[in-house]
Design a protein around this motif. Structure first.
Motif, PDB file in Angstrom:
ATOM      1  N   ALA A  76      -7.987  -0.576   1.289  1.00 23.68           N
ATOM      2  CA  ALA A  76      -7.397  -0.722   2.618  1.00 23.68           C
ATOM      3  C   ALA A  76      -5.880  -0.534   2.553  1.00 23.68           C
ATOM      4  CB  ALA A  76      -7.745  -2.093   3.183  1.00 23.68           C
ATOM      5  N   LEU A 106      -3.751   2.150   4.746  1.00 25.40           N
ATOM      6  CA  LEU A 106      -2.638   1.712   5.594  1.00 25.40           C
ATOM      7  C   LEU A 106      -1.345   2.417   5.197  1.00 25.40           C
ATOM      8  CD1 LEU A 106      -1.443  -0.023   7.800  1.00 25.40           C
ATOM      9  CD2 LEU A 106      -1.282  -1.914   6.157  1.00 25.40           C
ATOM     10  N   LEU A 158      -5.376  -8.333   6.012  1.00 23.90           N
ATOM     11  CA  LEU A 158      -6.050  -7.047   5.903  1.00 23.90           C
ATOM     12  C   LEU A 158      -7.230  -7.181   4.956  1.00 23.90           C
ATOM     13  CD1 LEU A 158      -5.959  -3.960   6.526  1.00 23.90           C
ATOM     14  CD2 LEU A 158      -4.482  -3.733   4.514  1.00 23.90           C
ATOM     15  N   THR A 202     -12.395  -1.000   2.710  1.00 25.55           N
ATOM     16  CA  THR A 202     -12.349   0.029   3.749  1.00 25.55           C
ATOM     17  C   THR A 202     -13.763   0.375   4.182  1.00 25.55           C
ATOM     18  OG1 THR A 202     -10.330   0.966   2.811  1.00 25.55           O
ATOM     19  CG2 THR A 202     -11.570   2.360   4.315  1.00 25.55           C
ATOM     20  N   LEU A 208     -10.184  -0.037   9.080  1.00 27.87           N
ATOM     21  CA  LEU A 208      -9.615  -1.246   8.513  1.00 27.87           C
ATOM     22  C   LEU A 208      -9.922  -2.430   9.416  1.00 27.87           C
ATOM     23  CD1 LEU A 208      -6.061  -0.039   7.389  1.00 27.87           C
ATOM     24  CD2 LEU A 208      -8.222   0.041   6.125  1.00 27.87           C
TER      25      LEU A 208
END
Length: 240
Positions: free
Chosen positions: A26, A30, A144, A148, A161
């Motif tokens: 993730a 990002l 977060l 993914t 995400l």
């Protein structure tokens, strides 16, 4: 023997490629998304003025002119809808409100137009959050999910995400959908309670570049539970 070795070699390459696509973190997604939307790292020091036109069913068009100066901690919002205008001028902890050009207005008018410094700060957070995505996903208190996901939305595959927030910041669960090739953000979605399929999803179309930052040109809002259309925001540059 040569054919066997070649087959293993090709299989290894394919497996490596497949493994990479499955194992991309993730944080990597990002990072690539921010590199696409804010390649020069301008968000934190943004000084800009832009206009957002909101169209909603059965309501007059709402025009909002937003001016931000992050180094000076300034946020100004000028709104016109129908026959009325109102504004918020916020600098650090100070707040000034006007209605139709005047600082004097009745309690009834304040209730009608939701005029309060609490509302002004809410609008500041609202605009700087949504137009600051995906950069805002690096803010403190943002959680977060390291995994993914891959999802298909309206026939297109996305890297997705999942984000939650510390309790003092927000209770909603958010999903952000990125093009797997360009890493452009094209959809986001939130739930108050995912088990109830409440909340909304927002489809992003086009890009408007504001001080080097690629922001969504239009955002169309829909209900998760029944796909009910709520409205569309259209972003444009506004001369300072």
């Amino acid at each position: 023997m040569k054919r066997y070795c070649f087959t293993l070699f090709v299989f290894g390459l394919l497996s490596a490629a497949s493994g990479y696509s499955q194992s991309v973190s993730a944080e990597e997604v990002l990072e690539k998304a921010i590199a696409f939307h804010d390649p020069n790292g301008n968000w934190q020091s943004l000084q800009a003025t832009f206009k957002v036109v909101m169209e909603t069913p059965n309501s007059p068009e709402r025009i909002s002119v937003i001016q931000v100066d992050f180094p000076k901690q300034e946020f100004n919002l000028d709104v016109s809808q129908g026959d009325h205008t109102y504004s918020y001028q916020i600098q650090d902890t100070s707040c000034e409100i006007t209605l139709n050009g005047s600082k004097e207005y009745t309690q009834k008018e304040a209730e009608q137009f939701k005029l309060s410094c609490e509302r002004g700060n809410f609008m500041k957070d609202y605009y700087t959050y949504l137009y600051g995505l995906p950069m805002k996903l690096n803010d403190p208190g943002t959680n977060l999910d390291p995994k993914t996901e891959k999802k298909t939305f309206e026939g297109k595959d996305y890297l997705v995400l999942k984000v939650t927030y510390d309790a003092e910041i927000g209770k909603d669960t958010w999903y952000f959908y990125f093009d797997p090739t360009t890493y452009a953000m094209e959809v986001y979605q939130f739930y108050h309670d995912e088990n109830k399929n409440d909340g909304e999803y927002i489809i992003l179309k086009g890009l408007e570049t504001i001080e080097g930052i690629k922001m969504p040109k239009t955002r169309a809002w829909y209900m998760n539970k029944d796909d009910k259309y709520l409205g569309t925001d259209t972003l444009s540059k506004e001369a300072q």
